[in-house]
Design a protein around this motif. Structure first.
Motif, PDB file in Angstrom:
ATOM      1  N   LEU A 232       0.836  -1.204   0.000  1.00 27.97           N
ATOM      2  CA  LEU A 232       0.000   0.000   0.000  1.00 27.97           C
ATOM      3  C   LEU A 232       0.866   1.247   0.000  1.00 27.97           C
ATOM      4  CD1 LEU A 232      -2.986   0.913   0.180  1.00 27.97           C
ATOM      5  CD2 LEU A 232      -2.700   0.993   2.656  1.00 27.97           C
ATOM      6  N   ALA A 233       1.958   1.240   0.759  1.00 27.94           N
ATOM      7  CA  ALA A 233       2.840   2.396   0.831  1.00 27.94           C
ATOM      8  C   ALA A 233       3.498   2.678  -0.518  1.00 27.94           C
ATOM      9  CB  ALA A 233       3.901   2.171   1.906  1.00 27.94           C
ATOM     10  N   ARG A 234       3.900   1.612  -1.223  1.00 25.36           N
ATOM     11  CA  ARG A 234       4.513   1.820  -2.542  1.00 25.36           C
ATOM     12  C   ARG A 234       3.486   2.269  -3.568  1.00 25.36           C
ATOM     13  NH1 ARG A 234       7.268  -3.097  -1.299  1.00 25.36           N
ATOM     14  NH2 ARG A 234       5.798  -4.242  -2.623  1.00 25.36           N
ATOM     15  N   TYR A 238       1.022   6.343  -6.836  1.00 23.78           N
ATOM     16  CA  TYR A 238       0.414   6.361  -8.167  1.00 23.78           C
ATOM     17  C   TYR A 238      -1.096   6.246  -8.008  1.00 23.78           C
ATOM     18  CZ  TYR A 238       5.250   4.995  -8.887  1.00 23.78           C
ATOM     19  OH  TYR A 238       6.628   4.926  -8.845  1.00 23.78           O
ATOM     20  N   ARG A 239      -1.806   7.316  -8.366  1.00 25.33           N
ATOM     21  CA  ARG A 239      -3.230   7.394  -8.044  1.00 25.33           C
ATOM     22  C   ARG A 239      -4.034   6.235  -8.608  1.00 25.33           C
ATOM     23  NH1 ARG A 239      -7.177  12.532  -8.918  1.00 25.33           N
ATOM     24  NH2 ARG A 239      -6.401  13.013  -6.843  1.00 25.33           N
ATOM     25  N   HIS A 240      -3.966   5.995  -9.910  1.00 28.80           N
ATOM     26  CA  HIS A 240      -4.802   4.952 -10.515  1.00 28.80           C
ATOM     27  C   HIS A 240      -4.431   3.568 -10.001  1.00 28.80           C
ATOM     28  CE1 HIS A 240      -6.574   7.239 -14.226  1.00 28.80           C
ATOM     29  NE2 HIS A 240      -7.047   7.649 -13.066  1.00 28.80           N
ATOM     30  N   ARG A 241      -3.155   3.343  -9.764  1.00 25.18           N
ATOM     31  CA  ARG A 241      -2.743   2.048  -9.237  1.00 25.18           C
ATOM     32  C   ARG A 241      -3.303   1.858  -7.824  1.00 25.18           C
ATOM     33  NH1 ARG A 241       3.416   0.664 -10.037  1.00 25.18           N
ATOM     34  NH2 ARG A 241       2.660   0.940 -12.165  1.00 25.18           N
ATOM     35  N   LEU A 242      -3.254   2.929  -7.019  1.00 27.58           N
ATOM     36  CA  LEU A 242      -3.804   2.866  -5.661  1.00 27.58           C
ATOM     37  C   LEU A 242      -5.313   2.637  -5.700  1.00 27.58           C
ATOM     38  CD1 LEU A 242      -3.596   3.226  -2.587  1.00 27.58           C
ATOM     39  CD2 LEU A 242      -3.793   5.701  -2.960  1.00 27.58           C
ATOM     40  N   GLU A 243      -6.011   3.356  -6.569  1.00 26.97           N
ATOM     41  CA  GLU A 243      -7.457   3.170  -6.681  1.00 26.97           C
ATOM     42  C   GLU A 243      -7.778   1.751  -7.140  1.00 26.97           C
ATOM     43  OE1 GLU A 243      -8.803   7.728  -7.851  1.00 26.97           O
ATOM     44  OE2 GLU A 243      -8.173   6.336  -9.416  1.00 26.97           O
ATOM     45  N   ALA A 244      -6.997   1.242  -8.087  1.00 29.23           N
ATOM     46  CA  ALA A 244      -7.223  -0.130  -8.575  1.00 29.23           C
ATOM     47  C   ALA A 244      -7.031  -1.128  -7.448  1.00 29.23           C
ATOM     48  CB  ALA A 244      -6.264  -0.432  -9.732  1.00 29.23           C
ATOM     49  N   LEU A 245      -5.989  -0.919  -6.638  1.00 27.28           N
ATOM     50  CA  LEU A 245      -5.708  -1.827  -5.535  1.00 27.28           C
ATOM     51  C   LEU A 245      -6.852  -1.826  -4.515  1.00 27.28           C
ATOM     52  CD1 LEU A 245      -3.683  -3.710  -4.097  1.00 27.28           C
ATOM     53  CD2 LEU A 245      -2.681  -1.660  -3.049  1.00 27.28           C
ATOM     54  N   LEU A 246      -7.324  -0.636  -4.134  1.00 28.50           N
ATOM     55  CA  LEU A 246      -8.368  -0.540  -3.112  1.00 28.50           C
ATOM     56  C   LEU A 246      -9.711  -1.056  -3.635  1.00 28.50           C
ATOM     57  CD1 LEU A 246      -7.490   2.929  -1.549  1.00 28.50           C
ATOM     58  CD2 LEU A 246      -7.229   0.690  -0.476  1.00 28.50           C
ATOM     59  N   PHE A 247     -10.115  -0.598  -4.807  1.00 26.21           N
ATOM     60  CA  PHE A 247     -11.397  -1.058  -5.350  1.00 26.21           C
ATOM     61  C   PHE A 247     -11.362  -2.550  -5.683  1.00 26.21           C
ATOM     62  CE2 PHE A 247     -12.201   3.505  -6.371  1.00 26.21           C
ATOM     63  CZ  PHE A 247     -13.429   3.614  -5.730  1.00 26.21           C
ATOM     64  N   GLY A 248     -10.206  -3.016  -6.183  1.00 23.52           N
ATOM     65  CA  GLY A 248     -10.090  -4.427  -6.504  1.00 23.52           C
ATOM     66  C   GLY A 248     -10.186  -5.296  -5.267  1.00 23.52           C
ATOM     67  N   PRO A 262     -13.534   2.487 -14.840  1.00 23.24           N
ATOM     68  CA  PRO A 262     -13.468   1.202 -14.127  1.00 23.24           C
ATOM     69  C   PRO A 262     -12.785   0.106 -14.927  1.00 23.24           C
ATOM     70  CG  PRO A 262     -15.728   1.671 -14.814  1.00 23.24           C
ATOM     71  CD  PRO A 262     -14.935   2.899 -15.053  1.00 23.24           C
ATOM     72  N   LYS A 263     -12.871   0.187 -16.272  1.00 24.09           N
ATOM     73  CA  LYS A 263     -12.156  -0.798 -17.086  1.00 24.09           C
ATOM     74  C   LYS A 263     -10.647  -0.687 -16.867  1.00 24.09           C
ATOM     75  CE  LYS A 263     -15.380  -1.356 -20.983  1.00 24.09           C
ATOM     76  NZ  LYS A 263     -15.554  -1.113 -22.441  1.00 24.09           N
ATOM     77  N   THR A 264     -10.162   0.559 -16.820  1.00 28.94           N
ATOM     78  CA  THR A 264      -8.730   0.785 -16.586  1.00 28.94           C
ATOM     79  C   THR A 264      -8.309   0.246 -15.222  1.00 28.94           C
ATOM     80  OG1 THR A 264      -8.780   2.769 -17.967  1.00 28.94           O
ATOM     81  CG2 THR A 264      -6.926   2.541 -16.436  1.00 28.94           C
ATOM     82  N   LEU A 265      -9.128   0.546 -14.194  1.00 28.93           N
ATOM     83  CA  LEU A 265      -8.824   0.047 -12.850  1.00 28.93           C
ATOM     84  C   LEU A 265      -8.837  -1.476 -12.821  1.00 28.93           C
ATOM     85  CD1 LEU A 265     -10.860   2.449 -10.518  1.00 28.93           C
ATOM     86  CD2 LEU A 265      -8.507   2.672 -11.328  1.00 28.93           C
TER      87      LEU A 265
END
Length: 451
Positions: A232-234, A238-248, A262-265
């Motif tokens: 999570l710290a790393r 990167y915003r989209h990567r962080l959003e993808a991680l949390l939503f995923g 959402p397709k990108t995430l």
């Protein structure tokens, strides 16, 4: 004689004995031995007699030891104390009602010799004189207590609150705030041990907990704990990567989408999931029903991600940020523009509300202030504890059904410090009818003698 509920009476007797709310003149045991109370002792909340280290003068002899209280004398045997060594040093048995037969007068009754301090009805140690208080306790006090225990109002003492002096409230609130901080930070202390005192990770968990309140707290906690903190710290850089991680990980990227965002995430999360062997949460863990769209977990996750991305070392910044205005700026971060017109994926809406001040204040009350308090206490830096208290005093009061209930009883909350103390009072005293442990309740019971 007024009937008193025996289930409540021993707690009341403890308060009466400790506070001396009975007629102390010409005290005597049920067998006529004079009693002088030099010290009532200290209330014992652990196993064993009710009071320890008491000092009494009985029949002209000074005794030091323990005092046990019961509603009736017969409760001693009913509770099995005669077989418990912890009660062998009891020097006085204080009861509301003495319900055992009187001892035989000297020269009468059984010829078997007994110790002066060992009643025939309680053979063997400990030797116990009995002091009955039923006729020495003001009946008004008993009626007030009975009334409080029977009340079904918002708080038991609601009809009497107008009698409580302002100085009682003001002297009681600091203790309530301390208890509130202690209760809120107990979980944080456990997290500190789990994370080997990683304050940044604890701060992230605490923020997630606040974003999930009131109905998705457990789901938010499951979300952040499903992601290794180093990942999570790393990723938060990167915003989209962080959003993808949390939503995923929240299980919200498991369906086919129409919108590009959402397709990108989803694509990004599939990569992270494979690389780090991640297992998403079941989507049913999230509550959506009967809540305003601004509280939907999807929008809360978006705001959470925005704050994590905007301030990577959030806890360190928190320690260095003193003013309320600066804290609001630190907590205010706009999510991806997609969320300006969506509350959920693929469902467009009119323009959504950003993180309003009420959300920022909620975070400061439920996350920032407790973290500052715990850090100051743990590091022995009282300045941070004072900052936590000052922050609550600077924020407006919360608006919920409990605070509105207090307002209906003419007990207003002007600041978050007021509302937090009233929440603590309602939830942990009034609702549990701990009137004898409440400064307001004690003041009403004693007729205004409580200081």
């Amino acid at each position: 004689m007024l009937s008193v509920n025996p289930l409540c009476s021993e707690a009341l007797l403890q308060y009466i004995w400790l506070s001396g709310l009975f007629d102390p003149f010409n005290l005597a045991t049920v067998t006529g031995e004079p009693v002088v109370i030099l010290s009532p002792g200290q209330l014992n909340r652990d196993g064993g007699p009710d009071f320890t280290a008491a000092r009494l003068r009985i029949a002209g002899l000074e005794w030091a030891g323990n005092v046990e209280l019961h509603y009736r004398t017969s409760d001693w045997r009913r509770h099995g104390h005669q077989h418990n060594p912890k009660y062998h040093n009891v020097i006085l048995h204080v009861v509301f009602e003495h319900d055992l037969p009187a001892r035989p007068a000297p020269g009468k009754g059984p010829s078997r010799k007994t110790s002066r301090r060992t009643p025939p009805e309680m053979p063997g140690p400990p030797p116990i004189p009995v002091l009955e208080l039923q006729h020495r306790i003001p009946k008004m006090l008993l009626r007030r207590y009975h009334h409080l225990m029977e009340q079904a109002a918002f708080v038991p003492c609601a009809p009497l609150l107008h009698r409580v002096p302002e100085e009682i409230w003001e002297s009681w609130k600091p203790r309530l705030i301390e208890e509130r901080f202690a209760r809120k930070t107990e979980l944080y202390r456990n997290w500190l041990e789990q994370t080997r005192f990683n304050w940044e990770e604890v701060c992230t968990r605490a923020m997630a907990q606040s974003y999930g309140m009131p109905v998705n707290t457990a789901a938010f906690m499951e979300l952040v704990q499903s992601i290794p903190f180093m990942l999570l710290a790393r990723t938060r850089l990167y915003r989209h990567r962080l959003e993808a991680l949390l939503f995923g990980q929240a299980g919200m990227l498991e369906t086919a989408f129409q919108d590009d965002y959402p397709k990108t995430l989803q694509t990004e999360y599939r990569f992270l999931q494979h690389k780090y062997n991640l297992q998403p949460m079941p989507p049913y863990r999230w509550q959506w029903l009967r809540m305003r769209p601004a509280s939907f977990p999807s929008l809360r996750i978006a705001h959470f991600a925005a704050v994590l991305h905007a301030t990577p070392h959030f806890f360190s910044r928190l320690l260095d940020t003193e003013s309320q205005h600066a804290l609001e700026k630190l907590l205010h971060a706009e999510p991806d523009p997609y969320w300006q017109f969506h509350y959920r994926f693929d469902i467009p809406s009119v323009r959504t509300a950003g993180p309003g001040k009420h959300i920022l204040h909620h975070l400061m009350i439920n996350t920032v202030a407790p973290l500052l308090y715990l850090y100051g206490k743990h590091m022995r830096l009282p300045g941070y504890q004072q900052r936590a208290s000052d922050l609550l005093a600077a924020l407006p009061a919360e608006n919920n059904h409990i605070i509105r209930g207090w307002a209906d009883e003419k007990i207003p909350a002007n600041t978050a410090k007021d509302s937090q103390s009233l929440l603590q009072l309602k939830q942990y005293y009034c609702d549990r009818k701990r009137c004898l442990e409440c400064k307001v309740g004690r003041n009403l019971l004693s007729g205004g003698a409580e200081d």
